[in-house]
Design an enzyme around this catalytic site. Structure first.
Site, short mmCIF file in Angstrom:
data_model
loop_
_atom_site.label_atom_id
_atom_site.label_comp_id
_atom_site.label_asym_id
_atom_site.label_seq_id
_atom_site.Cartn_x
_atom_site.Cartn_y
_atom_site.Cartn_z
N LYS A 112 -8.85 5.99 -6.60
CA LYS A 112 -9.36 4.70 -7.10
C LYS A 112 -10.81 4.95 -7.51
O LYS A 112 -11.71 5.00 -6.68
CB LYS A 112 -9.30 3.66 -5.98
CG LYS A 112 -9.13 2.22 -6.45
CD LYS A 112 -10.27 1.67 -7.27
CE LYS A 112 -11.46 1.26 -6.45
NZ LYS A 112 -12.62 0.88 -7.26
N SER A 171 -21.15 3.39 -0.58
CA SER A 171 -22.24 2.83 0.23
C SER A 171 -21.84 2.76 1.70
O SER A 171 -20.65 2.70 2.04
CB SER A 171 -22.58 1.43 -0.27
OG SER A 171 -21.47 0.57 -0.10
N THR A 172 -22.83 2.71 2.56
CA THR A 172 -22.58 2.59 3.99
C THR A 172 -21.89 1.26 4.29
O THR A 172 -21.02 1.17 5.15
CB THR A 172 -23.91 2.75 4.75
OG1 THR A 172 -24.38 4.09 4.53
CG2 THR A 172 -23.75 2.53 6.25
N ARG A 173 -22.24 0.23 3.54
CA ARG A 173 -21.62 -1.08 3.74
C ARG A 173 -20.10 -0.99 3.53
O ARG A 173 -19.31 -1.46 4.35
CB ARG A 173 -22.23 -2.08 2.73
CG ARG A 173 -21.84 -3.53 2.92
CD ARG A 173 -22.35 -4.40 1.78
NE ARG A 173 -21.78 -4.04 0.49
CZ ARG A 173 -22.42 -3.40 -0.48
NH1 ARG A 173 -23.66 -3.07 -0.34
NH2 ARG A 173 -21.82 -3.09 -1.61
N GLY A 200 -18.33 1.79 3.55
CA GLY A 200 -17.79 2.76 4.52
C GLY A 200 -17.42 2.08 5.83
O GLY A 200 -16.42 2.43 6.46
N CYS A 244 -27.17 10.26 -3.97
CA CYS A 244 -27.19 9.88 -2.55
C CYS A 244 -28.22 10.68 -1.77
O CYS A 244 -28.77 10.22 -0.79
CB CYS A 244 -25.81 10.09 -1.96
SG CYS A 244 -25.14 11.72 -2.29
N GLU A 289 -31.90 2.08 1.03
CA GLU A 289 -31.53 2.93 -0.11
C GLU A 289 -31.62 2.09 -1.38
O GLU A 289 -30.94 1.07 -1.51
CB GLU A 289 -30.10 3.45 0.07
CG GLU A 289 -29.70 4.41 -1.03
CD GLU A 289 -28.26 4.88 -0.92
OE1 GLU A 289 -27.37 4.06 -0.64
OE2 GLU A 289 -28.03 6.09 -1.13
P1 NAD Z 1 -19.74 1.14 -3.28
O1 NAD Z 1 -19.55 1.29 -1.83
O2 NAD Z 1 -20.11 -0.19 -3.82
O3 NAD Z 1 -18.38 1.53 -4.05
C1 NAD Z 1 -17.76 2.78 -3.88
C2 NAD Z 1 -16.28 2.64 -4.15
O4 NAD Z 1 -15.72 1.76 -3.18
C3 NAD Z 1 -15.94 2.03 -5.52
O5 NAD Z 1 -14.78 2.66 -6.02
C4 NAD Z 1 -15.66 0.58 -5.18
O6 NAD Z 1 -14.80 -0.05 -6.09
C5 NAD Z 1 -15.01 0.71 -3.82
N1 NAD Z 1 -15.14 -0.50 -3.01
C6 NAD Z 1 -16.17 -1.38 -2.99
N2 NAD Z 1 -15.91 -2.37 -2.12
C7 NAD Z 1 -14.71 -2.11 -1.56
C8 NAD Z 1 -13.89 -2.77 -0.61
N3 NAD Z 1 -14.26 -3.91 -0.02
N4 NAD Z 1 -12.71 -2.20 -0.27
C9 NAD Z 1 -12.32 -1.04 -0.83
N5 NAD Z 1 -13.03 -0.38 -1.76
C10 NAD Z 1 -14.22 -0.91 -2.13
O7 NAD Z 1 -20.76 2.26 -3.71
P2 NAD Z 1 -21.33 2.56 -5.17
O8 NAD Z 1 -22.35 1.55 -5.49
O9 NAD Z 1 -20.21 2.79 -6.11
O10 NAD Z 1 -22.02 4.01 -4.95
C11 NAD Z 1 -23.30 4.16 -4.50
C12 NAD Z 1 -23.30 4.61 -3.05
O11 NAD Z 1 -22.57 5.82 -2.91
C13 NAD Z 1 -24.70 4.90 -2.55
O12 NAD Z 1 -24.87 4.32 -1.28
C14 NAD Z 1 -24.72 6.42 -2.46
O13 NAD Z 1 -25.63 6.93 -1.53
C15 NAD Z 1 -23.31 6.71 -2.09
N6 NAD Z 1 -22.96 8.10 -2.37
C16 NAD Z 1 -22.81 8.98 -1.32
C17 NAD Z 1 -22.51 10.32 -1.56
C18 NAD Z 1 -22.33 11.30 -0.43
O14 NAD Z 1 -21.76 12.35 -0.67
N7 NAD Z 1 -22.78 11.01 0.78
C19 NAD Z 1 -22.35 10.76 -2.88
C20 NAD Z 1 -22.50 9.85 -3.93
C21 NAD Z 1 -22.81 8.52 -3.66
#
Ligand code: NAD
Length: 497
Positions: free
Chosen positions: A188, A242-244, A246, A299, A398
């Site tokens: 996804k 995002s951590t949220r 996660g 990240c 962040e």
């Molecule tokens: P996000 O958490 O908003 O979204 C990430 C994915 O999760 C997307 O595909 C989104 O559609 C999905 N998603 C969002 N809400 C959801 C829910 N309620 N249920 C299921 N899926 C859901 O993050 P983002 O804004 O796309 O990415 C930025 C974040 O990613 C930053 O916090 C960054 O640090 C992190 N990141 C971490 C790494 C790492 O390896 N640690 C690498 C790249 C990015």
């Protein structure tokens, strides 16, 4: 790629936003789609299928059937290797198309899509293919009355949910080990950057990956993402974001089938520059370059820069001068190094943080404004804040945009304490010519990766991931196989006369 007119290429591009399930391109079961908007000029690129529960059900069913009948999992490791190598070659052969899709979709400069995103994706897929027929099981040193074999088996159906900052690379970090190990995958992609994932799935089929083994369902997090993470027939979720979100992945697992959840999450990486750093200029330039690459949307970007007070003025002056070289410009111009942030929402978020930094009393040394507003796209200047206090919002949260914060410290003990005073622990860096201090501080930092006197070394051979709320498990390297395979112990009795 000199001489390519990327605007002409973009105008001629045909966007296919249909999902790819069971080896077929198809519309969402609901018939609904959503606009895919480019942040380069705010233009609608096309319509993408809006995947939801029924589509995830179909994709998981296809992945499960493919797994259970062994069309992929039962192939010899060397055969899976050849398919992944062809897949990687296909990615490289489609380099220009993939790079253009990535740039249009999320705004990064075309030169980086070509030089970084496409080759890293191909290398990741090829590397896991290469690895899989060289990874051995174990025989445990048990007594002579029995033989204990320890083997790895694929988990089954892996759900991969990825973000928009490096759409192809993040997908490849999940796909490479999962496919190499023999799993089926439902991916996804982010609703903000779904295009390259769909094309990757086509290239995988062309390379000989059997239908159903790799499915892509685009859609929104709360629809397709939630349906995948809650699915009772998904064995593990590989999540990056995002951590949220996660945190939600762990809840979804608890509410459904206790599927394994591997989270790669946010960061607020500390970059420590001591008074005995012999290369202050390089330290300051590297901080700026690492921070502003990808418009600050990495990240592991060094967004918390801790500098000894005796060298801080010089550091800020050099970092600010370096920031001036990161000028937002047209991402489709081959000379551009800094492009658009992913969308208007992200632009507003970043500008909100910049306003908060000024309101809380930090000094904006350079940047701080929206750029290229007349383009209709989402651009923001490379920004350096000096005089940042650890309690300020810009020092704690962040931002995920091009904002570097400089915090001054007096002692090594204070620097380490400040560096570790964060819920995150993804990456860190120590700059010192004192070998004992460099080792001492590197050991004291609570982060998954620590760099000494540099920041940008990176390779598929090394694990990547975080301590604490930056996640669990590791992407990349052979350690990534831990997230997509089960360890099995098989005992055999040995009769002794
Ligand atoms: P996000 O958490 O908003 O979204 C990430 C994915 O999760 C997307 O595909 C989104 O559609 C999905 N998603 C969002 N809400 C959801 C829910 N309620 N249920 C299921 N899926 C859901 O993050 P983002 O804004 O796309 O990415 C930025 C974040 O990613 C930053 O916090 C960054 O640090 C992190 N990141 C971490 C790494 C790492 O390896 N640690 C690498 C790249 C990015």
């Amino acid at each position: 790629m000199a001489g390519v007119n990327w605007h002409e290429r973009a105008a001629a591009l045909r966007i296919d936003g249909r999902m790819l399930v069971d080896g077929q391109r198809r519309e969402a079961a609901s018939g609904q789609g959503f606009d895919c908007i480019s942040p380069i000029a705010g233009r609608v690129l096309g319509t993408v299928a809006r995947g939801a529960q029924a589509d995830i059900d179909a994709a998981v069913a296809s992945a499960r059937t493919a797994f259970d009948d062994g069309r992929w999992a039962s192939q010899a490791p060397a055969a899976r290797k050849r398919v992944l190598q062809r897949f990687a070659e296909g990615v490289l052969a489609a380099k220009e198309e993939l790079a253009l899709l990535e740039t249009l979709d999320m705004g990064k400069p075309i030169q980086w899509s070509l030089a970084v995103d496409v080759p890293s994706t191909a290398r990741c897929l090829a590397w896991y293919g290469e690895a899989v027929d060289k990874v051995y099981g174990e025989i445990a040193p048990t007594a002579g009355t029995a033989l204990a074999l320890i083997t790895r088996e694929p988990m089954g159906v892996i759900g991969a949910i990825v973000p928009w900052n490096y759409p192809m690379i993040m997908a490849a970090w999940k796909l490479g080990p999962a496919l190499a190990a023999g799993n089926s995958v439902v991916l996804k992609p982010s609703e903000k950057s779904p295009l390259t994932a769909l094309r990757l799935a086509e290239l995988a089929l062309e390379a000989g990956l059997p239908p159903g083994v790799f499915n892509v369902v685009p859609g929104f997090g709360q629809e397709a993402g939630e349906a995948l993470a809650l699915h009772m027939d998904v064995d593990a979720i590989g999540f990056t974001g995002s951590t949220r979100t996660g945190r939600r992945m762990l809840e979804y697992a608890g509410r459904s089938n206790l599927k394994r959840v591997y989270n790669e999450l946010g960061g607020k990486s500390a970059y420590l520059v001591f008074e005995d750093c012999g290369e202050l200029e390089r330290a300051a330039r590297t901080a700026a370059d690492s921070m502003f690459f990808n418009q600050g949307q990495s990240c592991n970007a060094p967004s918390r820069v801790l500098v000894h007070e005796s060298v801080a003025d010089d550091f800020v002056a050099i970092a600010s001068a370096q920031a001036a070289g990161w000028q937002p410009a047209d991402p489709l111009d081959a000379a551009t190094t800094m492009g658009a942030v992913v969308d208007d929402t992200q632009l507003r978020t970043v500008l909100g943080y910049i306003a908060a930094g000024s309101a809380e009393g930090a000094r904006c040394a350079t940047g701080g404004r929206q750029a290229r507003a007349a383009s209709g796209g989402s651009y923001v200047e490379a920004t350096v804040f000096d005089g940042v206090a650890p309690a300020m919002k810009i020092a704690r949260e962040e931002i995920f945009g091009p904002v570097l914060s400089v915090i001054r410290f007096k002692t090594e003990e204070e620097a380490v304490r400040l560096a570790n005073a964060s819920p995150y622990g993804l990456q860190a860096s120590v700059w010192s010519d004192h070998i004992h201090r460099a080792h001492r501080v590197a050991r004291a930092l609570r982060a998954g990766t620590v760099h000494v006197n540099q920041y940008d070394e990176d390779d598929i051979t090394v694990p990547f991931g975080g301590y604490r709320q930056s996640g669990n498990g590791r992407d990349k390297s052979l350690h990534a196989f831990d997230k997509v395979s089960e360890l099995k112990t098989t005992w055999l009795r040995i009769n002794n006369p």
